[in-house]
Write an enzyme that holds these catalytic residues in place. Structure first.
Site, PDB file in Angstrom:
ATOM      1  N   GLU A 147      31.365  45.456  89.746  1.00 12.26           N
ATOM      2  CA  GLU A 147      31.833  45.370  88.614  1.00 12.26           C
ATOM      3  C   GLU A 147      30.954  44.787  87.606  1.00 12.26           C
ATOM      4  O   GLU A 147      30.552  43.882  87.655  1.00 12.26           O
ATOM      5  CB  GLU A 147      33.150  44.471  88.835  1.00 12.26           C
ATOM      6  N   ASP A 151      34.730  40.837  91.419  1.00 16.00           N
ATOM      7  CA  ASP A 151      34.941  39.364  91.278  1.00 16.00           C
ATOM      8  C   ASP A 151      36.308  38.851  92.013  1.00 16.00           C
ATOM      9  O   ASP A 151      37.063  39.623  91.906  1.00 16.00           O
ATOM     10  CB  ASP A 151      35.045  38.853  89.551  1.00 16.00           C
ATOM     11  N   ASP A 199      38.879  37.395  91.206  1.00 16.03           N
ATOM     12  CA  ASP A 199      39.880  37.046  90.149  1.00 16.03           C
ATOM     13  C   ASP A 199      41.087  38.154  90.010  1.00 16.03           C
ATOM     14  O   ASP A 199      40.734  39.139  90.518  1.00 16.03           O
ATOM     15  CB  ASP A 199      39.419  36.579  88.800  1.00 16.03           C
ATOM     16  N   ASP A 256      41.417  40.147  87.488  1.00 18.30           N
ATOM     17  CA  ASP A 256      40.690  41.577  87.258  1.00 18.30           C
ATOM     18  C   ASP A 256      39.781  42.328  88.203  1.00 18.30           C
ATOM     19  O   ASP A 256      40.394  43.556  88.499  1.00 18.30           O
ATOM     20  CB  ASP A 256      39.688  41.158  85.955  1.00 18.30           C
TER      21      ASP A 256
END
Ligand code: 1YM
Length: 818
Positions: free
Chosen positions: A438, A512, A514, A516
């Site tokens: 990403e 990641d 998280d 997102d």
């Protein structure tokens, strides 16, 4: 091995007749090679045992004698299955000299040929009548209770051997009551896995209830108080409606066909939606056939023929210069094809493909006739479907042209690989990996940190297109997706995808840790599942596990994967070399750690509700209120309970700086009450409701259970002594566990990585990419229908099913995400 079987036969210490010895030898064979009978001895086999017993009850339902089946998972992972059928026969078998019921539970290949006519027993699937004996052989103990002829009978077994002959234990109060109840505990010596998964069982029973309309199956989990009842008068039609709940149908009611010819029954329900995926699900005698087979091919042929004829006869293909293919017609179709037949034949490596060749023609002709009639009677539906197929054909054509174009362009310009990608040197796909990363910055670190020989890196920028909402042609016009397809080398789409051209046998998604990141991961998985399902089936897809924390103390550096592991790490650190006592009694450190871990998990779970509930209030409700869905029904009792709660909350008002108010209102839909709650704080005003839905939810039960596990320690005094140091004392578990966490952090530097980009190339290599240290999760799809559900619910347009899904899976999702 020989010795072993001798031993366990003589262990029982009774005298046996020749017949009984053959029974014992049969059961020994099952215990020696359980895999041959139930597939494996892990999760699948363990659950299979329940299905075998339930299948016997379903057969009784199919024979028309049973309307209700109940399944209970007990706290020790034993399971009870109860039905209200005729009860297994209790009369003596003339030759074997034991009751028919014992025979069913001890003798292999005894399936159903008890009555002289040899009833065609077993239609619902499974082990052709030996299921009960197999489960018995693989159980530590089995208890069988039969209500029949005004009496109750009982027999018990241990590892397949009866402890005493079937005996009458009582007379029934209600003489006409009949049924069978079986409780069994799978043998820990046989199975590697011992815990039942509620959702696995519940999903299977939901499916069975859909497939056998009118049959009521309920399941209750005494470990968590979860429960469900499945009962569908609409059968397959309701099944299709359920599968399409997150999609938008393009015609009103599902189409339904039920026909039979001689011993063959064909039942189909189907409905088209505006989605681009196809869900075809086949069953033969209620056994799922993920491998497809003759029933599905018969159905597909009939559908293509009937729709094509209809389109031609009604001049619906004017001005269209491509033929409609079967795939065009099945775009957006959800269909269940269920056949029942006398003699099942399965094919394929996993034996999950229906092989009976006669079925193809029967399904083809029965479905063809019915559909033709249906479309003649419902011309609007027929036209809608054909219009949709024409669109699909046009999109297919556009995609083909786009593909031609890219193929020519890419061959000329960049030799087939996207410019942003860093390839590896190795050419053998089996040794090559590609990291899909990403963002450009993490992509940069990965490119620098990787092993250039075998690891390629493709950075994807921002969010990739949601293919759940885009058709094939639009998908191919998306830049990120095109790069991805180019990198894989396989091409994409029917007739174009070629797995032998795959350039990497490990495709690793690295995003990641998280929200997102998890969204991007889901988008990539959606793309893979919808367009490259073979890559998942072949086990080529992995998810990287970058750490979330770095713990550094002196020279010692440790990478830690998530918050839970960090806490565990801190607890271990702090508890080491100490002596801990609770309420004056010394406990061992393992136990101390387990108490703290449980207490922290409980608190973390409570806090995770903060966004849609008030943590303080929730804690109070869990820890000492009597609020339950039962109590909601009784307005007077509910008011009293809320008064008590209000009193408590008032008493801590100053401390918490919150002001609560409760309003009871009627919950008409569920015939009960609910409580509207408003919480005013200096910062904001929160409003939410407390409904029977929440109080009955699995999450609420989980919280209650969590708390029950630590309750007895919460108010106790804790004392900790470290070598040479002074003892420290704490008034509560809360204070003690706070201290332990703080103590574990002493003198250490803990870094939380916000994203992959924060790690330098060496760190990324060490923690996430180096095959020697990393852990990769392999992506697997166990059940395609279930997977379709997950993606259409998560990525589709319907808001309500998504909200419900997220709520139902809130805890699981959190566990996955952290
Ligand atoms: C919870 C599990 O096994 N129910 C059950 C099993 C049987 C019958 C009824 C039954 C079948 C027949 C006649 C028949 C079985 N009977 C046999 C056998 N529930 C559960 N309920 N009467 C009762 O098939 O003719 C095997 S299973 F072989 F003994 F008839």
């Amino acid at each position: 091995m020989e010795n072993q079987s001798q031993q366990s036969i003589s262990k029982v210490g009774e005298k046996y007749t020749a017949d009984q010895i053959s029974v014992l030898e049969g059961l020994e064979a099952v215990r020696k090679r359980p895999g041959m009978y139930i597939g494996d001895t892990s999760t699948r086999g363990l659950h299979h045992c329940v299905y075998e017993i339930v299948d016997n009850a379903v057969d009784e339902a199919l024979a028309g004698y049973c309307s209700e089946i109940k399944v209970i998972i007990h706290v020790d992972n034993s399971v009870t299955v109860v039905d209200n059928g005729r009860g297994i026969p209790v009369d003596m078998h003339p030759k074997e000299k034991i009751s028919a019921a014992e025979l069913v539970y001890t003798k292999l290949h005894a399936g159903g040929k008890f009555n002289e006519e040899g009833s065609a027993y077993k239609v619902s699937g499974g082990l052709h009548g030996v299921g009960a004996a197999v489960v018995n052989a693989l159980s530590k103990w089995v208890k069988l209770e039969i209500k029949k002829g005004g009496n109750k009978y009982q027999v018990e077994f241990e590892r397949g051997v009866s402890k005493y002959p079937l005996k009458q234990v009582s007379e029934l109060e209600n003489k006409s009551e009949t049924g069978t109840a079986v409780t069994f505990k799978p043998d820990n010596e046989i199975f590697e896995v011992h815990e039942y998964n509620y959702d696995t069982l519940a999903n299977r029973f939901r499916e069975m209830a859909f497939l056998n309309k009118g049959l009521k199956i309920s399941i209750k989990d005494e470990r968590s108080e979860k429960k469900d009842t499945f009962h569908f008068e609409g059968g397959l039609v309701e099944f299709v409606t359920y599968l399409n709940r997150a999609k938008t149908p393009v015609h009103k009611d599902p189409i339904y066909v039920s026909e039979s010819r001689e011993d063959y029954e064909v039942e189909i329900s189907m409905q088209w939606t505006d989605s681009y995926s196809e869900v075809l699900s086949g069953y033969a005698n209620a056994i799922s056939t993920p491998g497809g087979g003759t029933h599905l091919s018969g159905f597909k042929t009939a559908l293509t023929r009937v729709l094509n004829n209809y389109a031609k006869e009604n001049n619906l293909l004017k001005g269209i210069n491509t033929n409609l293919t079967g795939d065009d017609m099945r775009e957006g179709l959800t269909a269940i094809i269920s056949v029942k037949l006398p003699e099942l034949q399965f094919e394929g490596q996993t034996k999950d493909k229906l092989g009976n060749s006669e079925v193809e023609g029967i399904v083809n002709s029965l479905v063809g006739e019915s559909l033709k009639k249906y479309f003649e009677e419902n011309p609007n539906t027929a036209k809608t479907i054909i219009r949709k197929s024409v669109d699909a054909a046009a999109a297919r054509e556009a995609a083909r042209r786009a593909r031609e174009l890219t193929r020519r362009k890419s061959a000329l310009e960049i030799g087939g690989l996207p410019g942003k990608m860093a390839d590896c040197q190795e050419k053998d796909p089996a040794l090559c990996e590609i990291y899909i990363v990403e963002g450009d910055s993490a992509g940069g670190s990965a490119k620098q940190g990787r092993d250039r020989k075998t690891q390629a890196v493709l950075p994807l920028k921002g969010k990739i297109l949601n293919v759940e909402k885009a058709r094939y042609d639009k998908m191919l016009s998306n830049n990120e997706i095109r790069m991805f397809v180019q990198a894989l080398g396989t091409g994409v789409g029917k007739g174009n995808f070629d797995i032998s051209k795959l350039r990497y046998h490990k495709i690793v998604i690295m995003t990641d840790a998280d929200v997102d990141g998890s969204h991007i991961r889901t988008l990539i998985l959606t793309l893979l599942y919808r367009q490259f399902p073979e890559l998942i089936e072949q086990g080529y897809i992995y998810i990287a596990q970058p750490p979330l924390y770095k713990y550094k103390k002196g020279r010692k550096e440790t990478y830690i994967k998530d918050e839970k592991s960090l806490e565990e790490f801190l607890v271990v650190n702090s508890v080491e070399d100490t002596v801990i006592s609770v309420g004056g009694e010394v406990i061992d450190n393992e136990q101390a750690m387990s108490i703290i871990k449980k207490y922290r998990s409980y608190n973390r779970t409570l806090e995770s509700y903060d966004t849609h509930f008030d943590t303080l209030l929730l804690r109070k409700i869990i820890e000492d209120s009597n609020l339950s869905s039962e109590l909601l029904k009784d307005k007077a009792k509910l008011s009293t309970e809320l008064e008590t709660l209000t009193k408590y909350l008032k008493s801590i008002e100053n401390e918490s700086l919150r002001n609560y108010s409760f309003d009871i209102e009627e919950d008409k839909e569920n015939g009960t009450n609910q409580v509207r709650i408003s919480v005013k704080t200096t910062a904001r005003n929160k409003k939410f409701k407390l409904s029977s839905y929440f109080l009955d939810s699995a999450e609420f039960a989980d919280l209650k259970n969590f708390y029950d596990g630590v309750k007895k320690f919460t108010g106790k005094k804790f004392k900790i002594v470290r070598e040479k140091n002074e003892a420290r004392e704490f008034d509560s578990l809360s204070d003690f566990s706070d201290f332990i966490i703080q103590d574990g952090k002493q003198g250490a530097y803990i870094q939380r990585y916000k994203g992959l980009g924060e790690m330098n190339p060496e760190q990324l290599w060490e923690t996430t990419m180096n095959p020697e240290n990393r852990t990769l999760l392999q992506v697997k799809i166990e059940d395609t229908v279930e997977a379709d559900q997950v993606f259409s619910v998560l990525m589709g347009d319907q808001v309500e099913p998504r909200r419900q899904f997220v709520e139902e899976n809130a805890l699981n999702a959190r566990n996955l995400d952290v």
